[in-house]
Design an enzyme around this catalytic site. Structure first.
Site, PDB file in Angstrom:
ATOM      1  N   GLU A 123     -29.563  -5.452  26.936  1.00  0.00           N
ATOM      2  CA  GLU A 123     -30.939  -5.092  27.500  1.00  0.00           C
ATOM      3  C   GLU A 123     -32.062  -5.176  26.223  1.00  0.00           C
ATOM      4  OE1 GLU A 123     -33.461  -1.305  29.849  1.00  0.00           O
ATOM      5  OE2 GLU A 123     -31.419  -1.272  29.260  1.00  0.00           O
ATOM      6  N   GLU A 300     -27.096   8.400  30.470  1.00  0.00           N
ATOM      7  CA  GLU A 300     -26.603   7.080  30.686  1.00  0.00           C
ATOM      8  C   GLU A 300     -25.496   6.974  31.923  1.00  0.00           C
ATOM      9  OE1 GLU A 300     -27.850   4.849  29.226  1.00  0.00           O
ATOM     10  OE2 GLU A 300     -28.832   6.142  27.586  1.00  0.00           O
TER      11      GLU A 300
END
Length: 890
Positions: A123, A300
């Site tokens: 990412e 997360e």
């Protein structure tokens, strides 16, 4: 890309991809010097778009072969692209073979080497540094991944999803094959090849399914993983209980790596973490570290649904996953904290961060809406606006529809969009549709201005009490500062949670004119136009309005309250956030009055007595007391001024700190003695609050002792430093000595380094503590930082180490903003050096200068010169060039 070649990407130009990739088979022959990547892509043309060439992104990779349906295919290159002008039909298989070099990947984006292992970070646009691909979030595919590597060097081979098979190969090599059954975009791909050990836990979720949880770390760190595992288990339990979202894979893995640009990454089923947010033991981690591990592990994991199962259509929608998931991790942490007081401490911490970072961002050259309209380098938009302000937008939704209504909206959101890439509008629509008749539903288009308009709204409140009529009239108005991009800004939907407090601290009942009966002592008032007038009836005493309770909207509030009103709130408000806020505003007003230099910096008796009352109040949580007794930071004070003199602000801040230490000396001694923790270490809110207050008290006592020449408290601090049974108390004692520049600071620092020289995260604390100490007239902090840059343990290549020293120093206003501009010269030198290896890190360092125009002279001219020096550097990355260019143009 170099030389500022990036073309702005605009949200309004979004078009669906011309091709979909339905499935991906990847094979890696892993080697740090030359990794061979073979991909087989099942591609389908998007029939809703006109026929056009297939363009795959690739960066810093070497192409070896391309075939379509097993045959050679004609292709060409454009900058950053592999182009196939005539793909063989609407459905075909594309085979690509290429190499990449993890050892040379200093950007830590794509496949890179760290501590003799191989790791990925994809990412936002890192997958293109691994192989050619449609590297965009709306292209979602099912992945099957085979990893092959030397078994002795890389005994652990991990990728997303479920392990299908593993076994030996010839020549001491082995393989592992992984399959992720859920479609995902390329940014969620991950692999790990390293020599690691794992803490494992088998759990059974509410659905009755068994799951294997694993936390992988390097050998020697396994004893520091218990808290991370417990946090993961707590996250799974919480998400299933709160939002009915279960763990959906056979296993869930966390891997810690020492070289990482971010805090962690939510790759599907294989979260890769910065070691900072995994490793924690009482001997090496503070209470703050333990809370950070819990929060980031939760964040997360929660991405598994809000980010992975439903992802972003494009990067402009980044807050769809990040703002929502920050909100979810904040809610999780508050629930884990326990009672109302501990929850309030967490909320205050979150708001302090928002105001310290996001509010200035909203007023600076990099200001952008929660859903940006354009970008040059997407890495620059991983910002507090997208994350923390985005979370506040979600929180306002919950405030408007209620906790149960928000949960209904989340359920509808997943029913509609599970498995797809969608937009912020889709999320807001789901929450509104699940709550017909709510203010969110009826004013949805107005509410969505929070996504579209940059800047921090201002709310003004003025009250008028009529004793004869027993009426209290409250007028609320809102306005927003225009900007070049948005010269006209429309009103927002702003929920204001409020109460009225009587002169003796009593909570008054709230009844609006025209209502029958009252509706309790707290309610949500919604401003959705430029002005709103409210008339409260049956108000028997002059009230003090307690507005924006719990910080119910990310706005700047001007309520016109007097010192007497604020003292009432500080002593009595039932809302802990506003009680803390009243104390902060009273202290801030004293600082702002003294900064121009016409008046001395003075803590008056009324404020000191009120602070003493808070400190001595047995009903208040120690962590809350510590927050109330902490002055606003120098950076926050500077943000309240049109033009700031960093050295004058520092002088005023230090003067008030000294007065606080002197005038509450006996109270600090009491607080230190009465908040010792003698039982075994627990990182819970009760114990951590006591330690926080005790360490705060010790810091004030040592400060006063050094100023008066008393050796007793520095000696006590040094003794506590040597004998402490946990890192929180040890570091707290060391900080007390370092911040006061006590003579015992030097031997304590030396001893600390000797004790923990092999603990990287602890040595990060050692660097940060010295770089963040209050600067002195002789500039000793700056001198120390210059020396530490040459320390054998320091390296700019490791992001954690660079942040510990360089970022800590440059966030230390008096040390950084030197009148001789030496701090700015050092900033320019380091930005340029870091940018050559790691543009993401360099651009974040560059942003520390974006508010230069708010500086008084001579700092403003010196800052402009430093920015111009960086901007003139050839081959500057797009990430850094965008930041410095926009700063200079502001």
């Amino acid at each position: 890309m170099r030389e500022g070649t990036a073309t702005p990407v605009r949200r309004q130009d979004y078009t669906a991809p011309a091709y979909w990739i339905r499935s991906v088979e990847l094979t890696f022959d892993l080697d740090p010097g030359k990794t061979i990547v073979t991909s087989r892509l099942v591609i389908e043309r998007n029939l809703d778009t006109p026929p056009q060439p297939l363009k795959l992104q690739g960066e810093d990779i070497t192409l070896l072969r391309v075939q379509a349906n097993g045959e050679s295919v004609s292709f060409r290159h454009e900058p950053g692209l592999l182009v196939i002008d005539n793909p063989p039909g609407d459905n075909f298989t594309l085979d690509i073979r290429n190499t990449c070099c993890p050892d040379k990947n200093t950007q830590l984006s794509g496949l890179f080497s760290s501590d003799s292992g191989l790791f990925t970070q994809c990412e936002a646009e890192g997958f293109r540094r691994i192989t050619y691909f449609l590297d965009r979030p709306d292209v979602m595919a099912v992945y099957t991944v085979t990893l092959r590597a030397d078994k002795k060097r890389y005994p652990v081979l991990l990728s997303n999803g479920n392990l299908l098979e593993q076994g030996p190969l010839d020549n001491g090599r082995h393989y592992a094959k992984w399959h992720d059954p859920f479609r995902k975009p390329s940014y969620l791909f991950a692999l790990v090849a390293a020599d690691l050990v794992a803490r494992e836990q088998l759990i059974r979720t509410r659905s009755g399914r068994d799951h294997l949880l694993q936390v992988y770390v390097r050998r020697g760190d396994l004893d520091k993983t218990e808290h991370a595992m417990n946090s993961l288990i707590a996250s799974i339990i919480w998400d299933e209980a709160r939002f009915k979202l279960p763990l959906d894979l056979e296993r869930f893995m966390i891997v810690a790596v020492g070289d990482f640009n971010m805090g962690a990454m939510e790759n599907k089923g294989l979260n890769i973490f910065n070691t900072k947010y995994v490793l924690a033991s009482p001997a090496t981690a503070t209470d703050t570290d333990f809370m950070g591990v819990e929060s980031v592990v939760g964040h997360e994991y929660f991405h598994n649904w809000t980010g992975n199962r439903i992802t972003c259509r494009d990067w402009f929608q980044l807050s769809l996953k990040e703002g929502l998931t920050v909100f979810r991790d904040q809610e999780f942490s508050m629930d884990m904290a326990g009672g109302p007081s501990a929850r309030a401490v967490k909320r205050i911490d979150d708001v302090r961060g928002l105001r310290q970072v996001q509010f200035p961002e909203d007023a600076g050259p990099m200001a952008h809406p929660v859903r940006p309209d354009e970008y040059q380098a997407i890495n620059n938009f991983y910002t507090a606006t997208v994350y923390e302000k985005g979370a506040e937008v979600v929180r306002m939704m919950q405030t408007l529809v209620g906790r149960e209504g928000f949960e209904r909206g989340m359920t509808l959101y997943f029913q509609r969009h599970d498995g797809f890439a969608v937009t912020c509008d889709d999320f807001a629509q789901a929450i509104a549709d699940a709550n017909p008749g709510s203010m969110l539903s009826t004013r949805l288009e107005t509410f969505k201005r929070w996504y579209a308009q940059a800047g921090t709204p201002h709310v003004e409140a003025r009250g008028r009490y009529d004793a004869e009529q027993r009426r209290y009239v409250l007028t609320l108005s809102q306005w927003s500062s225009p900007s070049a991009q948005q010269p006209v800004k429309l009103p927002y939907v702003i929920p204001v949670v409020m109460g009225l407090v009587g002169p003796e601290g009593q909570a008054l009942t709230l009844q609006l004119e025209g209502e029958y009966g009252h509706s309790g002592t707290e309610r949500v008032i919604v401003i959705d136009d430029e002005r709103l007038e409210l008339v409260f009836v049956n108000v028997d005493v002059p009230p003090v309005p307690s507005l924006l309770r719990g910080f119910s909207a990310p706005v700047r509030l001007d309520d016109g309250l007097s010192d007497a009103d604020l003292l009432t709130l500080l002593r009595h408000d039932s809302d802990a956030f506003n009680r803390w806020e009243a104390g902060q505003r009273l202290a801030l007003s004293r600082m702002l009055a003294a900064v121009p230099g016409a008046a001395p910096a003075v803590l008056d008796d009324a404020l000191v007595d009120a602070l003493r009352a808070v400190l001595r109040d047995p009903s208040l949580d120690p962590a809350f007391k510590e927050l109330v007794l902490t002055l606003p930071t120098e950076r926050y004070v500077a943000e309240q001024l049109d033009t700031s003199d960093p050295q004058r602000i520092h002088a005023v801040h230090q003067a008030l700190q000294a007065q606080l230490a002197e005038r509450l000396h006996d109270d600090w001694a009491w607080a230190f003695e009465h908040h010792q923790v003698t039982e075994g270490y627990r990182p819970d809110s009760e114990q951590s609050g006591r330690r926080a207050l005790a360490n705060r008290a010790l810091g004030m006592l040592v400060r006063h002792a050094v100023a008066t020449g008393d050796a007793v408290w520095p000696g006590k601090a040094y003794g506590r430093f040597k004998e402490a049974a946990n890192m929180t108390d040890r570091l707290g004692a060391l900080a007390a000595l370092v911040d006061a520049h006590a003579e015992l600071a030097a031997p304590a620092l030396e001893r600390f380094h000797t004790l923990f020289k092999d603990e990287a995260l602890v040595i990060d604390k050692w660097f940060a503590l010295q770089a963040g100490a209050p600067e002195t007239a002789d500039g000793r902090v700056f001198t120390r930082v210059k020396a530490l840059l040459k320390h054998p343990d320091f390296s700019l290549k490791n992001p954690n180490r660079a942040r510990s020293l360089v970022f800590s120093f440059m966030n230390n206003p008096a040390a950084f903003h030197r009148s001789d501009a030496a701090g700015y010269a050092l900033w320019a030198e380091l930005v340029i050096e870091i940018d050559a290896a790691n543009p993401q890190l360099a651009s974040r360092l560059a942003r520390l200068m974006e508010r230069w125009r708010r500086l008084a002279e001579p700092w403003q001219s010196a800052a402009r010169e430093a920015l111009a020096r960086v901007a003139a550097k050839p081959n500057l990355s797009d990430d850094t060039r965008e930041v410095v260019s926009r700063a200079l143009e502001s």
